[in-house]
Write a protein that holds these residues in place. Structure first.
Motif, PDB file in Angstrom:
ATOM      1  N   ILE A  18      11.051  30.591  -7.714  1.00 13.71           N
ATOM      2  CA  ILE A  18      10.205  29.534  -7.122  1.00 13.71           C
ATOM      3  C   ILE A  18      10.031  28.450  -8.176  1.00 13.71           C
ATOM      4  N   LYS A  19      10.355  27.255  -7.796  1.00 18.51           N
ATOM      5  CA  LYS A  19      10.270  26.126  -8.715  1.00 18.51           C
ATOM      6  C   LYS A  19       9.294  25.103  -8.126  1.00 18.51           C
ATOM      7  N   GLY A  20       8.256  24.795  -8.913  1.00 18.18           N
ATOM      8  CA  GLY A  20       7.249  23.855  -8.434  1.00 18.18           C
ATOM      9  C   GLY A  20       7.210  22.580  -9.260  1.00 18.18           C
ATOM     10  N   LEU A  21       6.780  21.518  -8.603  1.00 11.52           N
ATOM     11  CA  LEU A  21       6.609  20.227  -9.286  1.00 11.52           C
ATOM     12  C   LEU A  21       5.160  19.771  -9.093  1.00 11.52           C
ATOM     13  N   GLU A  60       7.431  17.751 -17.831  1.00 10.45           N
ATOM     14  CA  GLU A  60       8.087  17.155 -16.665  1.00 10.45           C
ATOM     15  C   GLU A  60       7.385  17.539 -15.367  1.00 10.45           C
ATOM     16  N   GLY A  61       6.272  18.247 -15.491  1.00  6.52           N
ATOM     17  CA  GLY A  61       5.512  18.659 -14.329  1.00  6.52           C
ATOM     18  C   GLY A  61       6.056  19.883 -13.630  1.00  6.52           C
ATOM     19  N   ILE A  62       7.016  20.570 -14.241  1.00  3.68           N
ATOM     20  CA  ILE A  62       7.692  21.694 -13.580  1.00  3.68           C
ATOM     21  C   ILE A  62       7.076  23.022 -14.019  1.00  3.68           C
ATOM     22  N   PHE A  63       6.877  23.912 -13.052  1.00  9.38           N
ATOM     23  CA  PHE A  63       6.492  25.301 -13.319  1.00  9.38           C
ATOM     24  C   PHE A  63       7.404  26.197 -12.483  1.00  9.38           C
ATOM     25  N   THR A  64       7.694  27.420 -12.977  1.00  5.75           N
ATOM     26  CA  THR A  64       8.633  28.309 -12.274  1.00  5.75           C
ATOM     27  C   THR A  64       8.141  29.743 -12.292  1.00  5.75           C
ATOM     28  N   ILE A 105      13.250  28.494  -4.366  1.00  3.77           N
ATOM     29  CA  ILE A 105      12.313  27.836  -3.449  1.00  3.77           C
ATOM     30  C   ILE A 105      11.620  26.712  -4.220  1.00  3.77           C
ATOM     31  N   GLU A 106      11.653  25.520  -3.664  1.00  2.00           N
ATOM     32  CA  GLU A 106      11.041  24.368  -4.341  1.00  2.00           C
ATOM     33  C   GLU A 106       9.814  23.892  -3.558  1.00  2.00           C
TER      34      GLU A 106
END
Length: 403
Positions: A18-21, A60-64, A105-106
């Protein structure tokens, strides 16, 4: 052999990522430092301890979340980034059993910055007023980082700077609120507070505290007791007097007497009507000065053009009422809409006092005074002597004529 079979079963479990922004709702910029948790779909308590795993957004605002077995999950923010409001929304994601292994999943999660408030309080556009009126204090509240189209409420209360407690007028707090829906993230609204300043009995700094709410949740507060922008000052009206008769502090009664009392005032409201009412006092008795058993009173109604100024109140009475040396003191009271707002009544104030002397009585002839008796006797003797001499000369001349 058993060990080999177990390994083959584990490899058949479908896993994904799962990749979130994380972005700013207003600017759409990436947000670093927000902490998220991955939870079982049936979880009701969302903490780091109950999370399956956690992840924090990078620069970069990304969490996984990596290597997540197939199934349905909840993603929930556990701690917002600095300067942002908490996001309490649940985001449901699913790793499908029919998906290929390593499915990604984004999702994108937005956060609102903590709103900022700034206020500027005035009364009739001024920072200082006199305690003479029912005033409307207007607090211009400037806001930042609101969500357009969302309903907000600003609630305010007036504070007494000296005590740090809510200002009480007639034993009641002064509160106000306004509900609005902004069209832009940045703007301003006016919160108005009405109060009767005539209840204020000493110079008072009033500070406005404001709080911002949405859906009954407090989002921001602006409550700095030292903030000059949030502060207005209410000053008590004051009067002082200088009494005289024809410009003199002492006067001898002679017909009607007029005492002119020059009343100086401070901290009045320009353009409003006031009345100054005065009465003459007898300093010796501490009671009203009476003429024909009546008080001597006067008043004047005026509308000041400046907050500080002066006005003359005149008192005229029959001077024959003065039968002895008398000190007369002028007491004055200032009214606004029949409400007393200032008094100057000091029986020992020399500026308020004039001394009146009675008219002196004419001198009367004194009886039994023989100081001039010799003069009158001498004068009478001379007169008699002159008369005798005249008669002698007259008879002598007649005798000569007869011869």
């Amino acid at each position: 052999m058993e060990q080999s079979n177990k390994k083959e079963v584990e490899n058949k479990i479908i896993r994904g990522s799962i990749k979130g922004l994380k972005i700013d709702n207003e600017t759409k910029e990436n947000i670093e430092g927000a902490l998220f948790g991955l939870f079982n779909i049936n979880e009701t308590e969302f903490t780091e301890e109950t999370a399956i795993m956690t992840s924090e957004s990078n620069e970069e605002g990304i969490f996984t979340f990596e290597n997540v077995p197939y199934g349905e999950y909840i993603i929930r923010e556990l701690k917002p980034a600095e300067g942002y409001l908490p996001n309490e929304e649940n985001y449901t994601v699913t790793i499908s059993t029919i998906s290929e292994n390593k499915e990604i999943i984004e999702i994108t999660i937005e956060n609102d910055k903590i709103p900022e408030l700034g206020t500027t309080a005035t009364i009739d556009g001024k920072k200082k007023v006199g305690a003479t009126e029912v005033f409307t204090l207007e607090d211009v509240v400037e806001y930042k980082h609101l969500v357009p189209g969302k309903e907000y409420t600003i609630k305010g209360v007036l504070m007494d700077k000296a005590t740090g407690e809510p200002l009480l007028i007639d034993e009641k707090e002064i509160r106000s609120e306004i509900t609005f829906t902004p069209d832009e993230p940045t703007g301003k609204v006016i919160v108005s507070f009405e109060f009767d300043a005539r209840y204020i009995k000493e110079d008072t700094d009033i500070v406005v505290f404001e709080s911002l709410y949405s859906e009954d949740k407090k989002l921001a507060v602006h409550a700095d007791i030292e903030d000059v922008g949030q502060t207005v000052t209410v000053k008590l009206p004051k009067i002082g007097t200088k009494a005289s008769i024809e410009g003199k502090k002492e006067f001898t009664a002679n017909g009607d007497i007029t005492i002119d009392d020059v009343v100086s005032y401070k901290n009045l409201t320009v353009g409003k009507e006031y009345t100054i009412s005065g009465v003459l006092m007898d300093k010796a008795t501490g009671k009203q000065f009476l003429v024909d058993d009546k008080e001597v009173c006067s008043e004047v109604t005026f509308t000041p053009e400046t907050a500080d100024g002066e006005v003359t109140v005149s008192f005229t009475f029959d001077g024959s009422a003065i039968t002895k040396n008398t000190e007369v003191v002028v007491f004055e009271t200032l009214y606004r809409d029949e409400t007393e707002i200032a008094v100057h009544a000091d029986i020992d104030d020399k500026d308020q006092t004039v001394t009146i002397h009675p008219q002196p009585e004419p001198e009367k002839p004194q009886t039994g005074d023989n100081s001039n008796l010799g003069f009158y006797i001498g004068l009478a003797s001379v007169a008699v002597g002159c008369l005798i001499a005249f008669l002698i000369i007259k008879f002598k001349k007649k005798d000569e004529d007869d011869e």
